[in-house]
Design a protein around this motif. Structure first.
Motif, mmCIF file in Angstrom:
data_model
loop_
_atom_site.group_PDB
_atom_site.id
_atom_site.type_symbol
_atom_site.label_atom_id
_atom_site.label_comp_id
_atom_site.label_asym_id
_atom_site.label_seq_id
_atom_site.Cartn_x
_atom_site.Cartn_y
_atom_site.Cartn_z
ATOM 1 N N SER B 44 0.857 -1.200 0.000
ATOM 2 C CA SER B 44 0.000 0.000 0.000
ATOM 3 C C SER B 44 0.889 1.245 0.000
ATOM 4 O O SER B 44 1.607 1.508 0.976
ATOM 5 N N GLU B 45 0.812 1.990 -1.068
ATOM 6 C CA GLU B 45 1.647 3.196 -1.160
ATOM 7 C C GLU B 45 1.279 4.180 -0.053
ATOM 8 O O GLU B 45 2.151 4.777 0.574
ATOM 9 N N THR B 46 -0.030 4.294 0.198
ATOM 10 C CA THR B 46 -0.506 5.263 1.204
ATOM 11 C C THR B 46 0.017 4.902 2.598
ATOM 12 O O THR B 46 0.597 5.742 3.286
ATOM 13 N N LEU B 47 -0.176 3.621 2.997
ATOM 14 C CA LEU B 47 0.253 3.224 4.342
ATOM 15 C C LEU B 47 1.768 3.236 4.460
ATOM 16 O O LEU B 47 2.324 3.598 5.499
ATOM 17 N N ASN B 48 2.445 2.838 3.407
ATOM 18 C CA ASN B 48 3.902 2.804 3.423
ATOM 19 C C ASN B 48 4.464 4.203 3.667
ATOM 20 O O ASN B 48 5.373 4.392 4.479
ATOM 21 N N ARG B 49 3.897 5.171 2.976
ATOM 22 C CA ARG B 49 4.355 6.559 3.158
ATOM 23 C C ARG B 49 4.048 7.038 4.579
ATOM 24 O O ARG B 49 4.847 7.735 5.199
ATOM 25 N N LEU B 50 2.864 6.629 5.043
ATOM 26 C CA LEU B 50 2.434 7.057 6.373
ATOM 27 C C LEU B 50 3.397 6.545 7.446
ATOM 28 O O LEU B 50 3.865 7.308 8.286
ATOM 29 N N VAL B 51 3.707 5.236 7.395
ATOM 30 C CA VAL B 51 4.577 4.684 8.451
ATOM 31 C C VAL B 51 6.009 5.211 8.303
ATOM 32 O O VAL B 51 6.695 5.414 9.308
ATOM 33 N N GLU B 52 6.411 5.474 7.066
ATOM 34 C CA GLU B 52 7.739 6.066 6.857
ATOM 35 C C GLU B 52 7.809 7.448 7.505
ATOM 36 O O GLU B 52 8.778 7.784 8.175
ATOM 37 N N ALA B 53 6.734 8.216 7.291
ATOM 38 C CA ALA B 53 6.693 9.575 7.835
ATOM 39 C C ALA B 53 6.646 9.551 9.364
ATOM 40 O O ALA B 53 7.214 10.414 10.025
#
Lengths: 330, 201
Positions: B44-53
């Motif tokens: 999931s691009e959205t969740l991946n970015r979220l947890v990275e952030a």
């Protein structure tokens, strides 16, 4: 809550992209918003075909059909009277049938132009033109991976020129008599199957540039040396079902063994009494096939009648026993 | 791996994995909690970015509240994470602009999507919202397959497609929600027209 309406337009478009022509037509009829959605979604048919045949009832009347996936539209008529039928899966939907006092070729031209206006280009995985001896409308553009033009008069060149594809996976042009087909880079880039059963101006240099191993070419400009060089490419790249068939001008007393490179292992085989071959050999080794297909290849030469037809393929043995009908005496 | 055996479960202390891989906690809008592996989240691009952030450590994951996904319910999120766990580590398809896309529905996905239409549409919505490219591809393909050979009437039933009238009503409702005076103005306009007025103005 209506399920469809919960989706955003991009997702609806994504779904519509998977629909074939017939399903899109049905969806268009559901509501104004669905019509707009379908019309704005890019369409690439699986197969698009135009074919024409003479009516069995009258030689002046012809039946032209355009197939787009499972949808078919028929234009039947002579002179300036045409009947138009539409249907799915070969079944005519009578409620859509109508008779028009217009020539069927004009109607087809209009249909193709309308189709192009809607989708930008007539695009399909495979486009087939069968015995349709009409020039395409001037501004019409077609685009496909596989193009077949079968006996379309001398219009094959125009259709080819109006094809926007930069290369083909499969290109098959059949014309019994007609002008010499000029070979261009686009034809040479054909990647899987190239069948040109009409005379062309392919040279040895062009022949050995080919990357496809399912090949049928007729050219007086190909020499025995070209055949010898291409044979190595064929044996290296050829898949099980691929056939090399080259028709060239060759003297009947040519030593045909010289068509086979010295690096290959082969032996001459007996020519059956029923065969029209003048030379037969079995290539058993000396080549490395990229697909790991090292079955012996049958190599043969025959004359048809002035030109030499050189063929190489894997000869499949018949597995079905030959059943003879019993002869009942008395 | 069958759908039933997919390694996503509602939170259960006994089921907390002992391996050192990082498992993130997510919470659906109906307060169901899920643990999802770092590798699965990458689908999931959205969740991946979220947890990275967020830059969570293993301790943060345990100590901080679960990440809330407010638009998706537990039933749908469970399917989403089951899919992500099953396909973790797989390459994410790149859109080459080809139409139609060549999409095969694997057996696992077919079983996972053997659900009622309502849930399937929610799954599509979630795949789009969470930007899970391949899940969106297979679920859209499944919905498209449902259209095969259907008449317009059958399509309306299968997809619950709104009619023109329903579309109009929805449009009016949306307009009204934006500007409650719009309906009154429209009614006034219609009334004046009936009375023979040439123009509202």
């Amino acid at each position: 809550m209506p399920e469809w309406s919960t989706l955003i337009d991009d997702v609806k478009t994504h779904i519509v992209e998977f629909l074939d022509y017939t399903d899109r037509c049905n969806m268009r009829l559901c509501s104004k918003s669905d019509k707009i959605l379908v019309d704005k979604t890019r369409f690439r048919a699986g197969a698009f075909a135009i074919s024409e045949r003479i009516s069995e009832m009258s030689s002046e009347k012809t039946l032209i059909r355009i197939d787009i996936d499972t949808f078919t539209i028929w234009f039947i008529g002579k002179d300036n009277v045409s009947r138009i039928d539409r249907g799915w899966n070969e079944e005519v939907l009578e409620e859509y049938s109508k008779v028009k006092k217009e020539n069927r070729y004009d109607l087809i031209r209009n249909f193709l132009e309308k189709y192009q206006r809607k989708f930008g280009v007539i695009e399909a995985k495979s486009i087939l033109l069968v015995m349709f001896e009409q020039q395409p409308p001037t501004n019409l553009k077609i685009k496909c991976d596989n193009l077949t033009i079968y006996e379309c008069g001398d219009h094959h060149q125009t259709w080819l020129n109006q094809c926007a594809s930069q290369k083909f996976k499969k290109l098959d042009i059949c014309r019994s008599n007609g002008n010499l087909l000029p070979i261009d880079d686009r034809i040479l880039r054909t990647s899987e199957s190239l069948k040109l059963s009409l005379n062309c101006d392919m040279t040895d240099e062009q022949l050995v540039m080919l990357k496809c191993a399912d090949l049928q070419i007729k050219s007086d400009m190909i020499t025995a040396n070209g055949i010898k060089r291409y044979l190595e490419i064929f044996l290296t790249l050829g898949q099980k079902q691929d056939v090399m068939e080259l028709t060239i001008a060759l003297s009947k007393d040519f030593p045909f063994m010289k068509l086979i490179p010295d690096t290959l292992q082969f032996h001459k085989t007996k020519i059956p009494s029923w065969s029209s071959s003048v030379f037969r050999a079995m290539i058993t080794g000396g080549f490395k096939n990229v697909h790991g297909i090292h079955d012996p290849r049958c190599f043969r030469v025959r004359f048809t009648p002035e030109k030499a037809e050189i063929e190489c393929r894997i000869e499949e043995k018949t597995v079905v026993p030959c059943d003879l009908d019993p002869i009942v005496l008395n | 791996m069958s759908v039933e055996n997919a390694p996503v479960v509602d939170v259960d202390e006994a089921a907390i994995p002992v391996e050192k891989k990082m498992y993130y906690r997510f919470e659906s809008n109906d307060k169901k909690e899920f643990r999802v592996s770092e590798l699965a989240i990458q689908q999931s691009e959205t969740l991946n970015r979220l947890v990275e952030a967020m830059g969570y450590t293993s301790e943060d994951v345990e100590n901080k509240p679960a990440i809330a996904i407010e638009n998706i319910d537990g039933k749908t999120l469970k399917l989403v994470f089951q899919w992500c766990e099953h396909h973790k580590g797989e390459a994410i398809p790149v859109d080459d602009g080809s139409v139609p896309k060549i999409v095969e529905i694997p057996e696992f996905d077919a079983k996972l999507m053997d659900i009622d239409n309502g849930l399937l549409f929610k799954l599509i919505w979630a795949a789009d919202y969470l930007n899970i490219v391949q899940l969106l591809n297979v679920s859209c393909k499944k919905v498209a397959n449902m259209a095969q050979g259907k008449t317009p009437a059958q399509l309306r039933r299968v997809y619950l497609l709104p009619s023109d009238e329903e579309d109009e009503a929805a449009k009016r409702a949306a307009q009204e929600a934006q500007d409650p005076r719009a309906r009154e103005v429209e009614e006034e306009f219609e009334e004046r027209k009936r009375q023979g007025g040439n123009s509202f103005f």
